[in-house]
Design a protein around this motif. Sequence first.
Motif, PDB file in Angstrom:
ATOM      1  N   VAL A 154       0.862  -1.181   0.000  1.00  0.00           N
ATOM      2  CA  VAL A 154       0.000   0.000   0.000  1.00  0.00           C
ATOM      3  C   VAL A 154       0.901   1.234   0.000  1.00  0.00           C
ATOM      4  N   VAL A 155       0.699   2.104  -0.991  1.00  0.00           N
ATOM      5  CA  VAL A 155       1.449   3.348  -1.098  1.00  0.00           C
ATOM      6  C   VAL A 155       0.430   4.467  -1.164  1.00  0.00           C
ATOM      7  N   GLY A 156       0.579   5.472  -0.294  1.00  0.00           N
ATOM      8  CA  GLY A 156      -0.421   6.532  -0.304  1.00  0.00           C
ATOM      9  C   GLY A 156       0.078   7.847   0.257  1.00  0.00           C
ATOM     10  N   CYS A 157      -0.773   8.849   0.084  1.00  0.00           N
ATOM     11  CA  CYS A 157      -0.523  10.187   0.627  1.00  0.00           C
ATOM     12  C   CYS A 157      -1.746  10.602   1.423  1.00  0.00           C
ATOM     13  N   ARG A 158      -1.508  11.287   2.532  1.00  0.00           N
ATOM     14  CA  ARG A 158      -2.650  11.775   3.305  1.00  0.00           C
ATOM     15  C   ARG A 158      -3.416  12.791   2.477  1.00  0.00           C
ATOM     16  N   GLU A 159      -4.724  12.645   2.475  1.00  0.00           N
ATOM     17  CA  GLU A 159      -5.562  13.511   1.656  1.00  0.00           C
ATOM     18  C   GLU A 159      -5.404  14.977   2.058  1.00  0.00           C
ATOM     19  N   ASP A 160      -5.312  15.252   3.357  1.00  0.00           N
ATOM     20  CA  ASP A 160      -5.190  16.647   3.781  1.00  0.00           C
ATOM     21  C   ASP A 160      -3.886  17.272   3.289  1.00  0.00           C
ATOM     22  N   ALA A 161      -2.808  16.477   3.169  1.00  0.00           N
ATOM     23  CA  ALA A 161      -1.543  17.009   2.650  1.00  0.00           C
ATOM     24  C   ALA A 161      -1.676  17.337   1.165  1.00  0.00           C
ATOM     25  N   VAL A 162      -2.367  16.465   0.416  1.00  0.00           N
ATOM     26  CA  VAL A 162      -2.577  16.712  -1.007  1.00  0.00           C
ATOM     27  C   VAL A 162      -3.442  17.955  -1.185  1.00  0.00           C
ATOM     28  N   LEU A 163      -4.535  18.051  -0.394  1.00  0.00           N
ATOM     29  CA  LEU A 163      -5.430  19.200  -0.505  1.00  0.00           C
ATOM     30  C   LEU A 163      -4.723  20.498  -0.116  1.00  0.00           C
TER      31      LEU A 163
END
Length: 191
Positions: A154-163
């Motif tokens: 699983v590879v991901g980015c926190r949504e709040d960081a992207v936003l």
Amino acid sequence: GYGYYFDEGVIRDHSGEQFFAWLQEYGEFVTPPYYTEDKAISTLSVPIYDGKRNKVGYLCGALNLFLMRNVFSNNEFILDGEWFLINTEGVYMAHSDMRKVSKQENLFAEKKSELSLVNQAIAEQKDKEGYITLQGHDWMCRVLYMADYQWVLVVGCREDAVLKDLHRLDSFRMLHALGMVLLFVLLARLV
């Protein structure tokens, strides 16, 4: 029950060890992580057959989980994100925080988490993209099902960081537009 170690050139008797029992029972498998002070490894095993399809032995290899962690941790694409590798039961096999692996923590036991995307990838044995909630935070992620090992990456980015980055981009665009308007007004006044 005897194993030849290529790197050391020695033969060791494993007939009384759990590993040999697994070989006899399963033949093809991946062990849970094994830890010492300076390494974390998982062992992979596949049977070896002769030309008449008779089983004549096993080929076993050790996968250095710390090196795997380093490959992902040093990847610039996911420096601001997160990644982890689990088996199909949810036990961490590799993680940016290897303490989760050494304690044999389970992803599915994480509090304040919604992991249906990961469960779907495991159930369907397919890669998935979407959202998960992990410890109360929403993550945009890619879930990769590794069929050969029955592991899930699983590879991901926190949504709040992207936003936050998108909001920063919107602010930049607004400043750019205001600058263009100001430049136009100054040019009009000059003319």
